[in-house]
Design a protein around this motif. Structure first.
Motif, PDB file in Angstrom:
ATOM      1  N   CYS A 235     -11.128  14.257  41.058  1.00 27.32           N
ATOM      2  CA  CYS A 235     -12.060  14.128  39.783  1.00 27.32           C
ATOM      3  C   CYS A 235     -11.811  13.652  38.141  1.00 27.32           C
ATOM      4  CB  CYS A 235     -11.617  15.264  39.484  1.00 27.32           C
ATOM      5  SG  CYS A 235     -12.827  16.386  38.046  1.00 27.32           S
ATOM      6  N   ARG A 236     -12.648  12.891  38.043  1.00 27.86           N
ATOM      7  CA  ARG A 236     -12.481  12.022  36.861  1.00 27.86           C
ATOM      8  C   ARG A 236     -13.923  12.313  35.797  1.00 27.86           C
ATOM      9  NH1 ARG A 236     -16.393   7.457  39.157  1.00 27.86           N
ATOM     10  NH2 ARG A 236     -18.646   8.034  38.933  1.00 27.86           N
ATOM     11  N   THR A 237     -14.682  14.030  35.818  1.00 25.63           N
ATOM     12  CA  THR A 237     -14.578  14.230  34.267  1.00 25.63           C
ATOM     13  C   THR A 237     -13.830  15.390  33.856  1.00 25.63           C
ATOM     14  OG1 THR A 237     -16.341  14.703  36.576  1.00 25.63           O
ATOM     15  CG2 THR A 237     -17.044  15.639  34.783  1.00 25.63           C
ATOM     16  N   LEU A 238     -14.918  15.718  32.340  1.00 23.06           N
ATOM     17  CA  LEU A 238     -13.862  15.635  31.388  1.00 23.06           C
ATOM     18  C   LEU A 238     -13.818  16.336  31.514  1.00 23.06           C
ATOM     19  CD1 LEU A 238     -14.863  14.895  27.960  1.00 23.06           C
ATOM     20  CD2 LEU A 238     -16.329  16.982  28.691  1.00 23.06           C
ATOM     21  N   SER A 239     -13.173  17.796  31.879  1.00 23.51           N
ATOM     22  CA  SER A 239     -11.871  18.249  31.361  1.00 23.51           C
ATOM     23  C   SER A 239     -10.233  17.875  32.340  1.00 23.51           C
ATOM     24  CB  SER A 239     -11.934  19.772  31.690  1.00 23.51           C
ATOM     25  OG  SER A 239     -12.631  19.687  31.534  1.00 23.51           O
ATOM     26  N   CYS A 240     -10.540  16.961  33.517  1.00 26.19           N
ATOM     27  CA  CYS A 240      -9.970  17.013  34.111  1.00 26.19           C
ATOM     28  C   CYS A 240      -9.094  15.445  33.454  1.00 26.19           C
ATOM     29  CB  CYS A 240      -9.677  16.836  35.602  1.00 26.19           C
ATOM     30  SG  CYS A 240      -9.639  17.907  36.734  1.00 26.19           S
ATOM     31  N   ALA A 241     -10.288  14.418  32.684  1.00 29.28           N
ATOM     32  CA  ALA A 241     -10.131  13.208  32.347  1.00 29.28           C
ATOM     33  C   ALA A 241      -9.333  13.380  31.553  1.00 29.28           C
ATOM     34  CB  ALA A 241     -11.495  12.769  31.771  1.00 29.28           C
ATOM     35  N   MET A 242      -9.391  14.577  30.595  1.00 26.57           N
ATOM     36  CA  MET A 242      -8.914  14.794  29.657  1.00 26.57           C
ATOM     37  C   MET A 242      -7.144  15.139  29.570  1.00 26.57           C
ATOM     38  SD  MET A 242     -11.558  17.025  26.665  1.00 26.57           S
ATOM     39  CE  MET A 242     -11.595  18.816  26.723  1.00 26.57           C
ATOM     40  N   MET A 243      -6.801  16.229  30.506  1.00 31.36           N
ATOM     41  CA  MET A 243      -6.003  16.312  30.854  1.00 31.36           C
ATOM     42  C   MET A 243      -4.676  14.970  31.397  1.00 31.36           C
ATOM     43  SD  MET A 243      -6.401  19.000  29.144  1.00 31.36           S
ATOM     44  CE  MET A 243      -4.856  20.699  29.764  1.00 31.36           C
ATOM     45  N   GLY A 244      -5.757  14.321  31.419  1.00 30.57           N
ATOM     46  CA  GLY A 244      -4.860  12.744  32.365  1.00 30.57           C
ATOM     47  C   GLY A 244      -4.930  12.098  33.438  1.00 30.57           C
ATOM     48  N   ALA A 245      -6.282  12.714  34.184  1.00 27.47           N
ATOM     49  CA  ALA A 245      -7.098  12.813  35.519  1.00 27.47           C
ATOM     50  C   ALA A 245      -6.943  10.540  35.125  1.00 27.47           C
ATOM     51  CB  ALA A 245      -8.378  12.682  35.938  1.00 27.47           C
ATOM     52  N   ASP A 246      -6.671  10.306  34.685  1.00 28.51           N
ATOM     53  CA  ASP A 246      -6.681   8.682  34.479  1.00 28.51           C
ATOM     54  C   ASP A 246      -5.376   8.194  35.402  1.00 28.51           C
ATOM     55  OD1 ASP A 246      -9.183   8.115  34.281  1.00 28.51           O
ATOM     56  OD2 ASP A 246      -9.248   7.164  32.376  1.00 28.51           O
ATOM     57  N   SER A 247      -4.479   8.952  34.354  1.00 30.87           N
ATOM     58  CA  SER A 247      -2.958   7.785  34.945  1.00 30.87           C
ATOM     59  C   SER A 247      -2.709   8.845  36.001  1.00 30.87           C
ATOM     60  CB  SER A 247      -1.870   8.661  33.724  1.00 30.87           C
ATOM     61  OG  SER A 247      -1.862  10.474  33.781  1.00 30.87           O
ATOM     62  N   LEU A 248      -3.477   9.361  36.708  1.00 31.58           N
ATOM     63  CA  LEU A 248      -2.625   9.822  38.331  1.00 31.58           C
ATOM     64  C   LEU A 248      -3.441   8.828  39.203  1.00 31.58           C
ATOM     65  CD1 LEU A 248      -4.395  13.839  38.618  1.00 31.58           C
ATOM     66  CD2 LEU A 248      -1.857  12.838  38.192  1.00 31.58           C
ATOM     67  N   VAL A 249      -4.534   8.374  38.934  1.00 32.04           N
ATOM     68  CA  VAL A 249      -5.509   7.355  39.068  1.00 32.04           C
ATOM     69  C   VAL A 249      -4.421   5.979  38.851  1.00 32.04           C
ATOM     70  CG1 VAL A 249      -7.517   6.065  38.923  1.00 32.04           C
ATOM     71  CG2 VAL A 249      -7.900   8.468  39.026  1.00 32.04           C
ATOM     72  N   ASP A 250      -4.208   5.762  38.114  1.00 32.18           N
ATOM     73  CA  ASP A 250      -3.581   4.396  37.687  1.00 32.18           C
ATOM     74  C   ASP A 250      -2.231   4.693  38.772  1.00 32.18           C
ATOM     75  OD1 ASP A 250      -5.551   3.407  36.105  1.00 32.18           O
ATOM     76  OD2 ASP A 250      -4.192   4.242  34.333  1.00 32.18           O
ATOM     77  N   HIS A 251      -1.164   5.764  38.952  1.00 34.27           N
ATOM     78  CA  HIS A 251       0.020   5.816  39.591  1.00 34.27           C
ATOM     79  C   HIS A 251      -0.398   5.838  40.841  1.00 34.27           C
ATOM     80  CE1 HIS A 251       3.772   7.743  39.890  1.00 34.27           C
ATOM     81  NE2 HIS A 251       2.815   8.782  41.641  1.00 34.27           N
ATOM     82  N   LEU A 252      -1.422   6.580  41.367  1.00 35.87           N
ATOM     83  CA  LEU A 252      -1.906   6.751  42.973  1.00 35.87           C
ATOM     84  C   LEU A 252      -1.994   5.354  43.140  1.00 35.87           C
ATOM     85  CD1 LEU A 252      -4.205   9.530  43.197  1.00 35.87           C
ATOM     86  CD2 LEU A 252      -1.675   9.045  44.429  1.00 35.87           C
ATOM     87  N   LYS A 253      -2.918   4.105  42.318  1.00 36.39           N
ATOM     88  CA  LYS A 253      -3.276   3.256  42.663  1.00 36.39           C
ATOM     89  C   LYS A 253      -2.015   1.985  42.910  1.00 36.39           C
ATOM     90  CE  LYS A 253      -7.844   1.962  40.649  1.00 36.39           C
ATOM     91  NZ  LYS A 253      -8.329   1.841  39.006  1.00 36.39           N
ATOM     92  N   THR A 254      -1.399   2.178  41.531  1.00 35.30           N
ATOM     93  CA  THR A 254       0.425   1.598  41.842  1.00 35.30           C
ATOM     94  C   THR A 254       1.299   1.249  42.784  1.00 35.30           C
ATOM     95  OG1 THR A 254      -0.061   2.027  39.690  1.00 35.30           O
ATOM     96  CG2 THR A 254       2.644   0.400  40.436  1.00 35.30           C
ATOM     97  N   LYS A 255       1.308   3.142  43.674  1.00 29.85           N
ATOM     98  CA  LYS A 255       1.896   3.874  44.550  1.00 29.85           C
ATOM     99  C   LYS A 255       1.775   3.046  45.774  1.00 29.85           C
ATOM    100  CE  LYS A 255       4.186   7.525  46.380  1.00 29.85           C
ATOM    101  NZ  LYS A 255       5.519   8.275  45.205  1.00 29.85           N
ATOM    102  N   LEU A 256       0.129   3.387  45.430  1.00 30.81           N
ATOM    103  CA  LEU A 256      -0.434   2.947  47.402  1.00 30.81           C
ATOM    104  C   LEU A 256      -0.567   1.578  47.714  1.00 30.81           C
ATOM    105  CD1 LEU A 256      -2.769   6.262  47.352  1.00 30.81           C
ATOM    106  CD2 LEU A 256      -0.017   6.228  48.244  1.00 30.81           C
TER     107      LEU A 256
END
Ligand SMILES: Cc1cc2nc3c(=O)[nH]c(=O)nc-3n(C[C@H](O)[C@H](O)[C@H](O)COP(=O)(O)O)c2cc1C
Ligand code: SF4
Ligand code: FES
Lengths: 428, 155
Positions: B81-102
């Protein structure tokens, strides 16, 4: 939730073991309203709901009983109830709990509404992503059929009602009532022009009521205890309780049932345990992301009811409260929202399709490269031109935030102007 | 393509729940996606025949909704999820982490077909942000470390 169960209407069973089964539901007073329901005339049920002052909890706050009374009486066509369980307004996650923890309460509410409007079929339109919620409501419906609480001669009465749970497949716009109807009929989920209103020409061209899960879930209480008991909660113009979904920078986010009129500052500081990491409050979106924003100062005085929100130039909406701390950049927040609305526009109306995309592109540019004074004026102008000119209010759902963000947080926008030496650049 | 016997039965039950055949299109497409993991051109023709709809109508419906896959996705379909509440709580870092890892970008699937990655809008899980879905299951209150544990269990 709240400590004292006497103050609860909707969430009395939350947290009970197996609260989602007919067994626990009935042991805790469930399906008790049915005998009373069938001793009343349908019109008297509508009157009682009118008297309770129950307003729609899906966003617009339209009076539920009044809406039901628009169903034409002497029409020889089937009538339908559609329960809106699409719950996709960002910041809102309360219907999910009602479906997961107390699906039979919803079914009892469906029986009440259908009896009142003379419907023999109801559809629960549930967003496609919900898995547990879908299984819980589907199992509850099957259980109700097995026990003779739905179907022919339900509860031994001379009345028939079928309930079907219908899964969406990922599209915010299907929460808009006419889009929901298009989707349910097997078309793309695109809104249609009103009038005609669904109460007259709705599902499959027949008279139809669309109500939110929370609205319908309040009906068993109202029928059992009467309109006056319901009106003991809340304020004169906003009777009853409401679920608030709280997310963002608070210590205890979650779903809370509160009487309408409850102070916002107490919601944040008492109910939700205050701001996370001791940071200062900056802004609150009070009712899902389509609603205009409140400043920390507004939150000192605003209360959680329809009239106080109006006095603070915003709306109660779905009760999705998003709390933001002092570190949050409001231009970044707005861009997150513009991406959402641009992505979810169904594309039928030019002002919405083009406007949401244009606003999104501008905000990205301002964040990446810095903006100019005239960009702010242009954002306001674009938003003005999108309002009230489209088939549904999705366009307004971005315009209203844009205008309110600029008005209430002008410094956040100025920080991003190119001619400022300390101009901020954000990599997005 | 054809429905399995079980899905045929489910399809017949579906038809009894709506006054028109057309209204059964979403549940029918869900049956197809359940059986094959995605909805092929052939499947759209099949659904069209079953429901007396033109293939182009089926296509217009399939493409309108984000949850229908038009091509196969990984065994574990990760949707952040990339929408506001998740974005404020660190969604971007999850996406970056997954991109690097996978070692994949959004919209892609790993070579071994195990994982695919995409971002989605609000999942109605904002109070337990950041939230993701892997296939049908929600995972909430995530951090990159928690995500690693979940992925290790899936692999
Ligand atoms: C773009 C858009 C999205 C909406 N999404 C939802 C939703 O997810 N759930 C909901 O109950 N109402 C939603 N609504 C409001 C419905 O159109 C409708 O007003 C509501 O379901 C009526 O029920 P109520 O009177 O019980 O609130 C949405 C409205 C718009 C314009
Ligand atoms: S306003 Fe936007 S979402 Fe609503 S009907 Fe028009 S294009 Fe579709
Ligand atoms: S914003 Fe991510 S679940 Fe709502």
């Amino acid at each position: 939730m709240t400590d004292n169960k006497d103050n609860l209407v909707l969430t009395t069973r939350f947290g009970l073991e197996k609260s989602y089964t007919a067994d626990v539901y009935q042991k805790t007073g469930g399906y008790k309203s049915i005998d009373k329901l069938f001793s009343m005339k349908p019109d008297d049920v509508i009157e009682e709901v009118k008297k309770s002052g129950l307003r729609g909890r899906g966003g617009a706050g339209f009076a539920a009983g009044l809406k039901w009374s628009f169903i034409p009486k002497n029409v020889d066509k089937p009538k339908y109830l559609c329960v809106n369980a699409d719950e996709s307004e960002p910041g809102t996650f309360k219907d999910r709990y009602l479906l997961e923890d107390d699906p039979h309460q919803l079914i009892e509410g469906i029986i009440i509404c259908c009896y009142a409007i003379g419907a023999e079929s109801a559809y629960v339109y549930i967003r496609g992503e919900f898995d547990l919620a879908y299984r819980r409501i589907e199992e509850a419906v099957q259980e109700a059929y097995q026990k003779g609480y739905l179907g022919k001669n339900l509860f031994g009465k001379n009345y028939k009602l079928d309930v079907t749970v219908h899964r969406g497949a990922g599209a915010y716009i299907c929460g808009e009532e006419t889009a929901l109807l298009s989707s349910l009929e097997g078309n793309k989920g695109q809104p249609r022009i009103k009038p005609p209103f669904p109460a007259v020409v709705g599902l499959f061209g027949c008279p139809t009521i669309i109500n939110n899960v929370e609205t319908i879930s309040a009906l068993p209480y109202i029928l059992n205890n009467g309109a006056d008991a319901y009106k003991k909660f809340g304020t004169e113009k906003s009777p009853g309780t409401k679920l608030f979904s709280v997310s963002g920078h608070v210590n205890k986010p979650g779903v809370y049932e509160l009487p309408l009129g409850y102070p916002m500052k107490d919601l944040i500081n008492k109910v939700c345990g205050g701001m996370k990491d001791g940071k200062a409050l900056k802004a609150v979106i009070p009712g899902g992301t389509s609603m205009p924003i409140l400043t920390a100062k507004d939150c000192e005085t605003v209360t959680l009811d329809y009239e106080s929100m109006t006095a603070h130039q915003t709306m109660l909406g779905s009760g999705g409260v998003i709390v933001m701390n002092e570190d949050v950049d409001m231009v970044w927040v707005l861009r997150n929202l513009s991406r959402f609305y641009a992505h979810e526009s169904c594309g039928q109306c030019t002002p919405c399709r083009e406007g949401t995309g244009w606003i999104d592109k501008m905000l990205v540019r301002i964040l990446r490269e810095g903006g100019e004074e005239k960009d702010i004026a242009l954002l306001n102008e674009l938003s003005d031109n999108m309002m009230g000119k489209t088939i549904c209010v999705l366009a307004d759902s971005l315009s209203m935030p844009v205008i309110s963000f600029i008005k209430k947080f002008p410094d956040d926008f100025r920080r991003h102007l190119k001619n400022r030496p300390q101009a901020v650049r954000v990599g997005i | 393509m054809e429905f399995t016997a079980d899905n045929k039965k489910k399809f017949d039950t579906l038809l009894t729940r709506y006054p028109t055949k057309k209204a059964a299109i979403l549940p029918t497409l869900w049956l197809v996606q359940g059986q094959y993991g995605f909805i092929s051109d052939e499947a759209m023709e099949y659904v069209g025949k079953l429901l007396d709809l033109s293939p182009v109508h089926v296509l217009s419906v399939v493409t309108f909704y984000t949850m229908f896959n038009r091509k196969p996705v990984g065994k574990h379909h990760i949707q952040v999820c990339r929408t506001l509440s998740c974005a404020m709580m660190g969604a971007d870092s999850l996406v970056d982490h997954l991109k690097t890892k996978l070692k994949i970008n959004e919209g892609e699937t790993t070579r071994d077909g195990k994982f695919s990655l995409c971002t989605v809008e609000c999942l109605a899980s904002c109070g337990t942000a950041p939230a993701i879905m892997i296939n049908e299951a929600y995972h909430e209150n995530l951090t990159p470390a928690k995500l690693d544990k979940i992925l290790a269990e899936l692999a």
